[in-house]
Design a protein around this motif. Structure first.
Motif, short mmCIF file in Angstrom:
data_model
loop_
_atom_site.label_atom_id
_atom_site.label_comp_id
_atom_site.label_asym_id
_atom_site.label_seq_id
_atom_site.Cartn_x
_atom_site.Cartn_y
_atom_site.Cartn_z
N ARG A 252 0.84 -1.22 0.00
CA ARG A 252 0.00 0.00 0.00
C ARG A 252 0.86 1.25 0.00
NH1 ARG A 252 -3.16 2.30 5.23
NH2 ARG A 252 -4.03 4.19 4.24
N LEU A 253 1.91 1.26 0.80
CA LEU A 253 2.79 2.42 0.88
C LEU A 253 3.54 2.65 -0.43
CD1 LEU A 253 3.49 4.50 3.06
CD2 LEU A 253 5.23 2.94 3.93
N LEU A 254 4.01 1.57 -1.03
CA LEU A 254 4.75 1.71 -2.28
C LEU A 254 3.85 2.12 -3.43
CD1 LEU A 254 7.03 -1.45 -1.98
CD2 LEU A 254 7.78 0.93 -1.81
N GLU A 255 2.60 1.68 -3.40
CA GLU A 255 1.68 1.99 -4.51
C GLU A 255 1.07 3.38 -4.42
OE1 GLU A 255 -0.10 -2.39 -5.80
OE2 GLU A 255 -1.17 -1.21 -4.27
N THR A 256 1.24 4.07 -3.31
CA THR A 256 0.51 5.32 -3.08
C THR A 256 1.47 6.47 -2.80
OG1 THR A 256 -1.12 3.90 -1.99
CG2 THR A 256 -1.50 6.28 -1.89
N PRO A 257 1.94 7.18 -3.82
CA PRO A 257 2.89 8.29 -3.61
C PRO A 257 2.35 9.36 -2.67
CG PRO A 257 2.76 7.72 -5.94
CD PRO A 257 1.67 6.95 -5.25
N ARG B 180 2.81 8.30 0.89
CA ARG B 180 4.21 8.41 1.29
C ARG B 180 4.57 9.85 1.63
NH1 ARG B 180 5.16 5.12 -3.29
NH2 ARG B 180 6.30 6.78 -4.37
N THR B 181 4.13 10.77 0.80
CA THR B 181 4.44 12.19 1.02
C THR B 181 3.81 12.68 2.32
OG1 THR B 181 4.61 12.61 -1.35
CG2 THR B 181 4.23 14.51 0.08
N GLU B 182 2.53 12.36 2.54
CA GLU B 182 1.84 12.82 3.74
C GLU B 182 2.49 12.28 5.01
OE1 GLU B 182 -2.19 11.62 3.30
OE2 GLU B 182 -2.55 12.87 1.53
N LEU B 183 2.75 10.97 5.03
CA LEU B 183 3.34 10.38 6.22
C LEU B 183 4.74 10.92 6.47
CD1 LEU B 183 2.25 6.63 5.87
CD2 LEU B 183 1.22 8.39 7.32
N GLY B 184 5.51 11.11 5.41
CA GLY B 184 6.86 11.64 5.57
C GLY B 184 6.86 13.05 6.13
N GLU B 185 5.97 13.89 5.62
CA GLU B 185 5.91 15.28 6.08
C GLU B 185 5.42 15.36 7.53
OE1 GLU B 185 3.48 17.27 3.24
OE2 GLU B 185 5.11 17.49 1.75
#
Length: 347
Positions: free
Chosen positions: A295-300, A303-308
């Motif tokens: 799910r994390l790899l398929e959803t850019p 990834r951006t939201e969680l990283g920020e």
């Protein structure tokens, strides 16, 4: 060095930078001693085991000679071997669920999670003397010591990072099984795993990657001292531990804005607000790990939201300034309160 050793080195140096000169005592020939090379004062003692009476006497003599107002010990062995002379306050720091008997003789205790604080109090430690202070991770702006080209990874590949000591409790065997459940390409991009670390399972994990057909896409780097700068190679960081009281690797990933997937260890549950600052999966369950990982790899956007959000949370709570301010406040409180030689007996 592992997370506990790195945290010790960081704290000693940070206290000194902040105007609280901290001398260090390390085991003879240890990696910690090497890491503190050039520090203002660093003593070496054998500290062979819990029965090392010679080290007990030498620690007491050292404390008397320098008249330190506070001695802070790190983990079980150093705490057990330290018997502070009258007039010196002994603070013991725990970063895990160690045997409480090794710590009861201290005057006060520092832990790095709420769970550890509750655990000590439930075992009879005085609540007013158990203090929760978060770990910190310095922001490391050095360039990565590795490039994707060095590892033979295409520039357009998706890269997952994992790092730590290669021991059973870190769960890297589950990580490899989880990766074997994922397709080689995700969202049209090749997927590679970079595993940074060393330890007794290194050879076994290499063989496991081969048996699972992953050897072309799993890259073992060995131990890297500058692991945090190397996180910039990745798109995702996974902490697959089976046991983890905290998880400095999560803080280090947040410091670089990497989205985190962690198992539901005590540390993962303590640090991560699920779906806000990271994702959580079941412990020692490669299938559940693979589902969340995909799910994390398929959803850019995810990834951006969680990283920020992770980076923002890290900056607000786990900075060097916040942690050192907490230590300064605690040391001041302990010195004002004072302890008599027998003050630890009424528990």
């Amino acid at each position: 060095m592992g997370g506990a050793e790195n945290s010790f080195v960081r704290l000693v140096r940070a206290l000194t930078r902040a105007g609280m000169p901290a001398d260090a005592v390390t085991r003879t020939g240890s990696q910690v001693h090497v890491a503190l090379e050039g520090h203002r004062q660093c003593f070496e003692l054998p500290m062979r085991n819990a029965l090392d009476l010679g080290s007990v006497l030498r620690i007491r003599a050292l404390l008397r000679r320098h008249a330190y107002p506070i001695v802070q010990t790190w983990a079980s062995r150093a705490t057990w071997l330290t018997r502070a002379p009258a007039g010196i306050i002994h603070v013991a720091r725990l970063g895990g669920y160690y045997n409480p008997r090794n710590f009861r003789h201290a005057h006060a205790w520092i832990v790095n999670t709420r769970g550890l604080r509750d655990w000590l109090i439930a075992r009879g430690f005085p609540p007013g003397r158990v203090h929760w202070i978060d770990n910190f991770v310095p922001v490391d702006e050095r360039p990565s010591p590795l490039s994707r080209a060095d590892l033979g990874i295409p520039d357009d590949a998706l890269v997952t990072i994992a790092f730590g000591r290669l021991v059973p409790k870190k769960g890297f065997q589950d990580l490899l099984r989880g990766m074997a459940l994922l397709p080689e390409r995700i969202a049209g991009r090749a997927h590679h795993l970079v595993l940074m670390g060393d330890g007794p399972l290194a050879a076994e994990l290499g063989l496991q990657a081969q048996r699972l057909g992953l050897d072309r896409r799993v890259h073992f780097t060995g131990w890297i001292d500058a692991a945090v700068p190397a996180l910039t190679l990745g798109d995702v960081m996974i902490c697959p531990s089976r046991e983890e009281p905290l998880g400095n690797v999560i803080l280090e990933a947040w410091s670089k804005g990497l989205p985190v997937l962690s198992t539901r260890t005590a540390g993962g549950l303590e640090l991560i607000e699920e779906g806000v600052t990271g994702l959580l999966c079941a412990v020692a369950d490669p299938g559940d790990l693979a589902r969340h990982w995909r799910r994390l790899l398929e959803t850019p956007a995810l990834r951006t939201e969680l990283g920020e959000r992770g980076r923002t949370h890290f900056s607000a709570r786990y900075s060097e300034a916040a942690t050192i301010a907490a230590y300064r406040s605690l040391y001041g409180e302990l010195l004002r309160r004072g302890f008599t030689q027998g003050s630890t007996s009424s528990r």
